[in-house]
Scaffold this motif. Structure first.
Motif, PDB file in Angstrom:
ATOM      1  N   GLY A  65      -9.366  -4.219  -5.788  1.00  7.21           N
ATOM      2  CA  GLY A  65      -9.281  -5.267  -6.795  1.00  7.21           C
ATOM      3  C   GLY A  65      -8.572  -6.491  -6.229  1.00  7.21           C
ATOM      4  N   PRO A  66      -8.402  -7.508  -7.058  1.00  4.86           N
ATOM      5  CA  PRO A  66      -7.734  -8.737  -6.604  1.00  4.86           C
ATOM      6  C   PRO A  66      -6.237  -8.522  -6.398  1.00  4.86           C
ATOM      7  N   ASN A  67      -5.626  -9.420  -5.630  1.00  6.69           N
ATOM      8  CA  ASN A  67      -4.166  -9.390  -5.460  1.00  6.69           C
ATOM      9  C   ASN A  67      -3.500  -9.563  -6.807  1.00  6.69           C
ATOM     10  N   GLU A  68      -2.430  -8.805  -7.017  1.00  7.50           N
ATOM     11  CA  GLU A  68      -1.676  -8.866  -8.276  1.00  7.50           C
ATOM     12  C   GLU A  68      -0.213  -8.587  -7.973  1.00  7.50           C
ATOM     13  N   ASP A  69       0.678  -9.440  -8.451  1.00 11.34           N
ATOM     14  CA  ASP A  69       2.109  -9.159  -8.324  1.00 11.34           C
ATOM     15  C   ASP A  69       2.483  -8.124  -9.371  1.00 11.34           C
ATOM     16  N   ARG A  70       3.183  -7.074  -8.931  1.00  8.26           N
ATOM     17  CA  ARG A  70       3.529  -5.981  -9.826  1.00  8.26           C
ATOM     18  C   ARG A  70       4.964  -5.544  -9.561  1.00  8.26           C
ATOM     19  N   HIS A  71       5.724  -5.366 -10.630  1.00  6.50           N
ATOM     20  CA  HIS A  71       7.086  -4.836 -10.531  1.00  6.50           C
ATOM     21  C   HIS A  71       6.995  -3.312 -10.529  1.00  6.50           C
ATOM     22  N   LEU A  72       7.284  -2.709  -9.389  1.00 12.49           N
ATOM     23  CA  LEU A  72       7.260  -1.261  -9.233  1.00 12.49           C
ATOM     24  C   LEU A  72       8.692  -0.747  -9.181  1.00 12.49           C
ATOM     25  N   THR A  78       3.074  -7.376  -4.035  1.00 11.82           N
ATOM     26  CA  THR A  78       1.712  -7.804  -4.289  1.00 11.82           C
ATOM     27  C   THR A  78       0.830  -6.629  -3.898  1.00 11.82           C
ATOM     28  N   VAL A  79      -0.015  -6.185  -4.826  1.00 12.70           N
ATOM     29  CA  VAL A  79      -0.844  -4.999  -4.620  1.00 12.70           C
ATOM     30  C   VAL A  79      -2.291  -5.303  -4.994  1.00 12.70           C
ATOM     31  N   ASN A  80      -3.195  -4.436  -4.529  1.00 10.42           N
ATOM     32  CA  ASN A  80      -4.597  -4.429  -4.947  1.00 10.42           C
ATOM     33  C   ASN A  80      -4.887  -3.036  -5.473  1.00 10.42           C
ATOM     34  N   ASP A  81      -5.429  -2.929  -6.666  1.00 10.28           N
ATOM     35  CA  ASP A  81      -5.847  -1.615  -7.145  1.00 10.28           C
ATOM     36  C   ASP A  81      -7.001  -1.112  -6.292  1.00 10.28           C
ATOM     37  N   ILE A  82      -7.058   0.211  -6.120  1.00 17.01           N
ATOM     38  CA  ILE A  82      -8.137   0.868  -5.393  1.00 17.01           C
ATOM     39  C   ILE A  82      -9.031   1.541  -6.432  1.00 17.01           C
ATOM     40  N   TYR A  83     -10.328   1.245  -6.370  1.00 13.24           N
ATOM     41  CA  TYR A  83     -11.315   1.826  -7.278  1.00 13.24           C
ATOM     42  C   TYR A  83     -12.295   2.681  -6.497  1.00 13.24           C
ATOM     43  N   CYS A  84     -12.748   3.763  -7.085  1.00 12.99           N
ATOM     44  CA  CYS A  84     -13.842   4.533  -6.522  1.00 12.99           C
ATOM     45  C   CYS A  84     -15.109   3.686  -6.665  1.00 12.99           C
ATOM     46  N   GLN A  89     -13.406   4.571 -11.138  1.00 12.35           N
ATOM     47  CA  GLN A  89     -12.097   5.108 -11.528  1.00 12.35           C
ATOM     48  C   GLN A  89     -11.009   4.470 -10.659  1.00 12.35           C
ATOM     49  N   ILE A  90      -9.890   4.081 -11.256  1.00  6.30           N
ATOM     50  CA  ILE A  90      -8.752   3.614 -10.466  1.00  6.30           C
ATOM     51  C   ILE A  90      -8.118   4.827  -9.792  1.00  6.30           C
ATOM     52  N   LEU A  91      -7.979   4.757  -8.466  1.00  7.09           N
ATOM     53  CA  LEU A  91      -7.416   5.863  -7.694  1.00  7.09           C
ATOM     54  C   LEU A  91      -5.972   5.610  -7.278  1.00  7.09           C
ATOM     55  N   GLY A  92      -5.562   4.357  -7.227  1.00  6.74           N
ATOM     56  CA  GLY A  92      -4.223   3.998  -6.775  1.00  6.74           C
ATOM     57  C   GLY A  92      -4.161   2.522  -6.461  1.00  6.74           C
ATOM     58  N   TRP A  93      -3.411   2.164  -5.416  1.00  8.77           N
ATOM     59  CA  TRP A  93      -3.313   0.769  -5.016  1.00  8.77           C
ATOM     60  C   TRP A  93      -2.968   0.651  -3.539  1.00  8.77           C
ATOM     61  N   LYS A 106       5.790  -0.746   3.780  1.00 13.25           N
ATOM     62  CA  LYS A 106       4.667  -0.344   2.937  1.00 13.25           C
ATOM     63  C   LYS A 106       3.468  -1.271   3.046  1.00 13.25           C
ATOM     64  N   GLU A 107       3.653  -2.450   3.596  1.00  9.67           N
ATOM     65  CA  GLU A 107       2.564  -3.427   3.648  1.00  9.67           C
ATOM     66  C   GLU A 107       1.373  -2.856   4.405  1.00  9.67           C
ATOM     67  N   GLY A 108       0.203  -2.943   3.798  1.00 11.93           N
ATOM     68  CA  GLY A 108      -1.024  -2.425   4.382  1.00 11.93           C
ATOM     69  C   GLY A 108      -1.253  -0.942   4.153  1.00 11.93           C
ATOM     70  N   LEU A 109      -0.308  -0.261   3.480  1.00  7.40           N
ATOM     71  CA  LEU A 109      -0.444   1.171   3.198  1.00  7.40           C
ATOM     72  C   LEU A 109      -1.012   1.384   1.798  1.00  7.40           C
ATOM     73  N   PHE A 110      -1.370   2.627   1.488  1.00  9.05           N
ATOM     74  CA  PHE A 110      -2.111   2.947   0.274  1.00  9.05           C
ATOM     75  C   PHE A 110      -1.418   4.039  -0.529  1.00  9.05           C
ATOM     76  N   ILE A 111      -1.455   3.905  -1.832  1.00  8.13           N
ATOM     77  CA  ILE A 111      -0.999   4.940  -2.757  1.00  8.13           C
ATOM     78  C   ILE A 111      -2.230   5.537  -3.430  1.00  8.13           C
ATOM     79  N   LEU A 112      -2.351   6.869  -3.396  1.00  6.28           N
ATOM     80  CA  LEU A 112      -3.369   7.558  -4.172  1.00  6.28           C
ATOM     81  C   LEU A 112      -2.664   8.469  -5.161  1.00  6.28           C
ATOM     82  N   GLU A 113      -3.097   8.390  -6.403  1.00  8.04           N
ATOM     83  CA  GLU A 113      -2.496   9.173  -7.483  1.00  8.04           C
ATOM     84  C   GLU A 113      -2.990  10.617  -7.427  1.00  8.04           C
ATOM     85  N   LYS A 114      -2.075  11.552  -7.373  1.00  9.21           N
ATOM     86  CA  LYS A 114      -2.435  12.974  -7.309  1.00  9.21           C
ATOM     87  C   LYS A 114      -3.304  13.360  -8.507  1.00  9.21           C
TER      88      LYS A 114
END
Length: 122
Positions: A65-72, A78-84, A89-93, A106-114
């Motif tokens: 998805g597009p760049n989005e600033d997110r408070h984690l 700044t993150v991009n959502d990952i979609y299948c 389906q949103i899988l992570g970011w 963390k820059e350039g790394l990926f989160i996948l939701e279990k």
């Protein structure tokens, strides 16, 4: 929408989209299992199956998805959502940018939701 290309990952342990069972990441690419996502536990990956060097209309397995600033929990990122790419389906970011020096790794790394993944070959 362009043509949908689905790639399969090699290896004994693969993470797949829970909804449509499309390959998303290899167990070998896990950096940490100690992350928190929107829906609970999440894994940090150095790589997920991504775009081949093709035009944007030819996406492979996931789309960003597009760049989005997110408070984690760890601060502003700044993150991009990952979609299948198959079922949307949103899988992570993906971490695009970290604003705190201690989070730059963390820059350039990926989160996948279990919760959004299936494990194959375990």
């Amino acid at each position: 929408m362009g043509r949908l290309f689905i790639e399969s990952l090699n290896g004994p342990k693969i993470f797949k989209c829970k909804c449509c069972k499309v390959d998303s990441a290899s167990h070998d690419d896990i950096i940490s299992k100690d992350f928190q996502g929107r829906y609970g536990r999440a894994y940090l990956f150095k790589n997920v199956i991504q775009f081949l060097p093709l035009p944007p209309s030819l996406q492979v397995n996931i789309s960003l998805g597009p760049n989005e600033d997110r408070h984690l929990m760890s601060g502003l990122h700044t993150v991009n959502d990952i979609y299948c790419s198959s079922c949307q389906q949103i899988l992570g970011w993906r971490y695009e940018k970290a604003y705190e020096e201690s989070e730059k790794y963390k820059e350039g790394l990926f989160i996948l939701e279990k919760e959004r993944m299936l494990k194959e070959g375990w």
